[in-house]
Every structure is written in structure tokens, then in C-alpha cells.
Write a protein that holds these residues in place. Structure first.
Motif, PDB file in Angstrom:
ATOM      1  N   PRO A 192       0.877  -1.228  -0.095  1.00 43.40           N
ATOM      2  CA  PRO A 192       0.010  -0.069  -0.058  1.00 43.40           C
ATOM      3  C   PRO A 192       0.888   1.279   0.073  1.00 43.40           C
ATOM      4  CG  PRO A 192      -0.134  -1.097   2.222  1.00 43.40           C
ATOM      5  CD  PRO A 192       0.720  -2.102   1.339  1.00 43.40           C
ATOM      6  N   HIS A 193       2.303   1.202   0.379  1.00 44.88           N
ATOM      7  CA  HIS A 193       2.967   2.431   0.698  1.00 44.88           C
ATOM      8  C   HIS A 193       3.616   2.649  -0.498  1.00 44.88           C
ATOM      9  CE1 HIS A 193       5.608  -0.994   1.648  1.00 44.88           C
ATOM     10  NE2 HIS A 193       6.468  -0.321   1.301  1.00 44.88           N
ATOM     11  N   MET A 194       3.519   1.699  -1.814  1.00 44.38           N
ATOM     12  CA  MET A 194       4.245   1.893  -2.949  1.00 44.38           C
ATOM     13  C   MET A 194       3.529   2.286  -4.110  1.00 44.38           C
ATOM     14  SD  MET A 194       7.134  -1.143  -3.146  1.00 44.38           S
ATOM     15  CE  MET A 194       8.237  -1.372  -1.824  1.00 44.38           C
ATOM     16  N   THR A 195       3.870   2.966  -5.176  1.00 40.56           N
ATOM     17  CA  THR A 195       2.965   3.169  -6.201  1.00 40.56           C
ATOM     18  C   THR A 195       2.790   2.080  -7.003  1.00 40.56           C
ATOM     19  OG1 THR A 195       4.943   3.848  -7.565  1.00 40.56           O
ATOM     20  CG2 THR A 195       3.998   5.739  -6.263  1.00 40.56           C
ATOM     21  N   ASN A 254       5.495  -1.042  -7.055  1.00 37.29           N
ATOM     22  CA  ASN A 254       5.066  -2.331  -6.891  1.00 37.29           C
ATOM     23  C   ASN A 254       5.624  -3.433  -7.887  1.00 37.29           C
ATOM     24  OD1 ASN A 254       3.095  -3.313  -4.661  1.00 37.29           O
ATOM     25  ND2 ASN A 254       2.314  -1.085  -5.224  1.00 37.29           N
ATOM     26  N   ASP A 293       2.144   6.316 -11.059  1.00 38.94           N
ATOM     27  CA  ASP A 293       2.484   6.928  -9.842  1.00 38.94           C
ATOM     28  C   ASP A 293       1.319   7.068  -8.884  1.00 38.94           C
ATOM     29  OD1 ASP A 293       4.977   7.810 -10.870  1.00 38.94           O
ATOM     30  OD2 ASP A 293       3.985   9.712 -11.937  1.00 38.94           O
ATOM     31  N   SER A 294       0.253   6.206  -9.120  1.00 42.70           N
ATOM     32  CA  SER A 294      -0.875   6.101  -8.251  1.00 42.70           C
ATOM     33  C   SER A 294      -0.600   4.935  -7.348  1.00 42.70           C
ATOM     34  CB  SER A 294      -2.191   5.524  -9.170  1.00 42.70           C
ATOM     35  OG  SER A 294      -2.582   6.675  -9.994  1.00 42.70           O
ATOM     36  N   PHE A 295      -1.194   5.336  -6.120  1.00 41.82           N
ATOM     37  CA  PHE A 295      -1.003   4.383  -4.959  1.00 41.82           C
ATOM     38  C   PHE A 295      -2.405   3.580  -5.166  1.00 41.82           C
ATOM     39  CE2 PHE A 295       1.881   7.780  -3.489  1.00 41.82           C
ATOM     40  CZ  PHE A 295       2.716   6.977  -2.894  1.00 41.82           C
ATOM     41  N   LYS A 336      -4.560   2.507  -2.848  1.00 43.65           N
ATOM     42  CA  LYS A 336      -5.900   2.919  -2.433  1.00 43.65           C
ATOM     43  C   LYS A 336      -6.361   3.940  -3.645  1.00 43.65           C
ATOM     44  CE  LYS A 336      -3.642   7.127  -0.320  1.00 43.65           C
ATOM     45  NZ  LYS A 336      -4.228   8.162  -1.337  1.00 43.65           N
ATOM     46  N   GLN A 396      -6.099  -2.529  -9.694  1.00 46.42           N
ATOM     47  CA  GLN A 396      -5.154  -3.246  -8.813  1.00 46.42           C
ATOM     48  C   GLN A 396      -4.889  -4.589  -9.090  1.00 46.42           C
ATOM     49  OE1 GLN A 396      -5.577  -2.613  -4.298  1.00 46.42           O
ATOM     50  NE2 GLN A 396      -7.458  -1.514  -4.770  1.00 46.42           N
TER      51      GLN A 396
END
Length: 272
Positions: A119-122, A126, A160-162, A164, A171
Motif C-alpha cells: 500500500p505504501h508503494m506506487t 510495486n 504514480d498512483s497508490f 488506494k 489493482q
């Protein structure tokens, strides 16, 4: 593994023709519960095999055994001509050390029901992190390839999207790109659309169709029977930990030979 399991694996005859994945009389126990019994499946390079069946029939367990998330108790598995999880010395099988298991596992890419993105990576991070950390690629090379793979799955504008900020379908497509980034020989899909809203299923299946057309070897556990009929070279029907019937996709779906297969397909069709 007990001695009985070792004997069963040693006695299993290796496949003569060298398919990319081969299982011979694979068995798996969870305590007293037998999840797999004498499962024998061959998958040729470039083939798409869909595994269908009711919940609890052993479909996911078999995939997890190929990927060595579970260790088999009987029979034998080969991946790319290599015995999975064990080495044979004389008459005895010895479990492989963790480093060898990790090496073998890199030949498969697995996409799960849940996306399991960091979750903390774009999205870009990932996809690129595995090749850097596991394959030893340079950050620049891994990033370049990650961009290309995200574009390939239709997410070139989401690098560049996370997680979430991505839909479930986006996803899951990121998860597919992440698996492809490891250059696997075989892609394993464990009901990759089951956690998605119905309107998002199509975008993930479209990516999988493209992979099939490009010749990627795929083993897909799915409840999407239309996808199996359209894309699979062969369909395997499992029930109660056993392979009940195997055949070309259209033949098995249209004219199944086994009563249990007919009953399952009829029940699923009526639910739809």
C-alpha cells in the motif's frame, strides 16, 4: 514428509514428453483432511488450462503446490523439467533448501484472489521492486520494464498512483504486471476476478485473453465459465480433491462425459 510420501513420489514415473508443468498422483493432506488425491495433470508450453469445480474441490491447493506455497505429501510435480521441492538421491527424496525453492518459484508468476499490493508503494514501484530485490536488476532497467508492463495492461497513466487510488480491477491488473515482471515461464491465476465488482471483471479478463494470445503458459482456476470456454485449450474439472474429467474446452463444457461434471455445469448454468 513421511516415508510413505517419499516412496510414492519416488515411484511416480516422470513424464516422457517434458511438458512445462506435470503432476503425477499428487496428494496433499491438511491434518486428517485429504485436499488432493492422485491429481495428474500435464500442461504444455504455451497452453492455457482452466481448472473449474465447486468450492473446496482442491483447485487452489493444486496451484499452491505448483508455486510451493504448500508442499505435497504424495506423488510428484515437475516444473520446466525439474522436480519441484525435492531432489532425488538414490532411493530417497530430500526437501530442497529455501534458496533452491525460491529459485524454482521464480519460474512461476501467481496472481491471487486478493491483490496483495504494497500500500505504501506506487503501481510503478510495486511492479519494479521484485526484479530489483530478487533478480538483481538495476533500478533503471526494472523501472523501464515496469512502465512497459503497466502500459501493456492498460495502466500507463497510473504509474504514480497508490493502490488506494486504484479500482479493484486496476489493482488486479497491477498485480498481473508485477507477476510478469519476474519473467515467469508459467502464470498461475487463482480466481483472479472473484474479489471484483461485476463491472470490473471484464478488464482483467481482457488482459488475460491478451496473454493467452501472446502464447503465455497459463493455469487458471476460475468460476468464469465463459472465459474458460473462450480462452482455454483444455478444461479440468475437479471435485473432492480429484480430477474428474479433462478435455478440450468446448467438448468438456458442451458434452461432458462424467455425470458429476454434467451436474456441476447444469447447477452453475441455472444459477446464472
Amino acid at each position: 514428509m513421511n516415508a510413505r510420501g517419499m516412496t510414492a513420489m519416488t515411484d511416480a514415473a516422470a513424464p516422457a514428453a517434458a511438458p512445462i508443468v506435470s503432476g503425477r498422483k499428487v496428494g496433499k493432506l491438511f491434518g486428517d483432511f485429504r485436499a488432493l488425491t492422485d491429481v495428474s495433470i500435464d500442461v504444455a508450453e504455451g497452453e492455457v488450462v482452466c481448472i473449474i469445480g465447486p468450492s473446496g474441490s482442491g483447485k487452489t491447493t493444486f496451484l499452491r503446490c505448483i508455486n510451493q506455497l504448500e508442499r505435497i505429501d504424495n506423488g510428484a510435480l515437475w516444473l520446466d523439467g525439474e522436480l519441484v521441492g525435492f531432489r532425488l538421491e538414490g532411493e530417497r527424496l530430500h526437501p530442497l533448501p529455501d534458496g533452491e525453492i525460491a529459485r524454482q518459484r521464480r519460474k512461476t508468476g501467481m496472481v491471487f484472489q486478493r491483490f496483495n499490493l504494497f500500500p505504501h508503494m506506487t503501481a510503478l514501484q510495486n511492479v519494479s521492486e521484485g526484479p530489483v530485490q530478487v533478480l538483481g536488476e538495476s533500478r533503471a532497467k526494472a523501472t523501464e520494464r515496469a512502465r512497459a508492463l503497466l502500459t501493456r495492461v492498460g495502466l500507463g497513466d497510473k504509474t504514480d498512483s497508490f493502490p488506494k487510488d486504484l479500482s479493484g480491477g486496476q489493482q488486479q491488473r497491477t498485480a498481473i504486471a508485477r507477476a510478469l515482471a519476474m519473467n515467469p515461464k508459467v502464470m498461475l491465476f487463482d480466481e483472479p476476478t472473484s474479489a471484483l465488482d461485476p463491472e470490473l471483471v471484464g478488464e482483467v479478463l481482457a488482459v488475460m485473453r491478451d496473454l493467452a494470445r501472446e502464447g503465455m503458459t497459463m493455469i487458471v482456476v476460475t468460476h468464469e465459465l465463459g472465459f474458460a470456454r473462450e480462452v482455454a485449450d483444455r478444461v479440468v474439472f475437479m471435485d473432492q480433491g480429484r480430477v474428474v474429467e479433462t478435455g478440450p474446452a468446448h467438448a468438456l463444457m458442451d458434452t461432458p462425459q462424467e455425470k458429476r461434471t454434467r451436474d456441476f455445469l447444469r447447477s452453475v448454468t441455472h444459477k446464472d
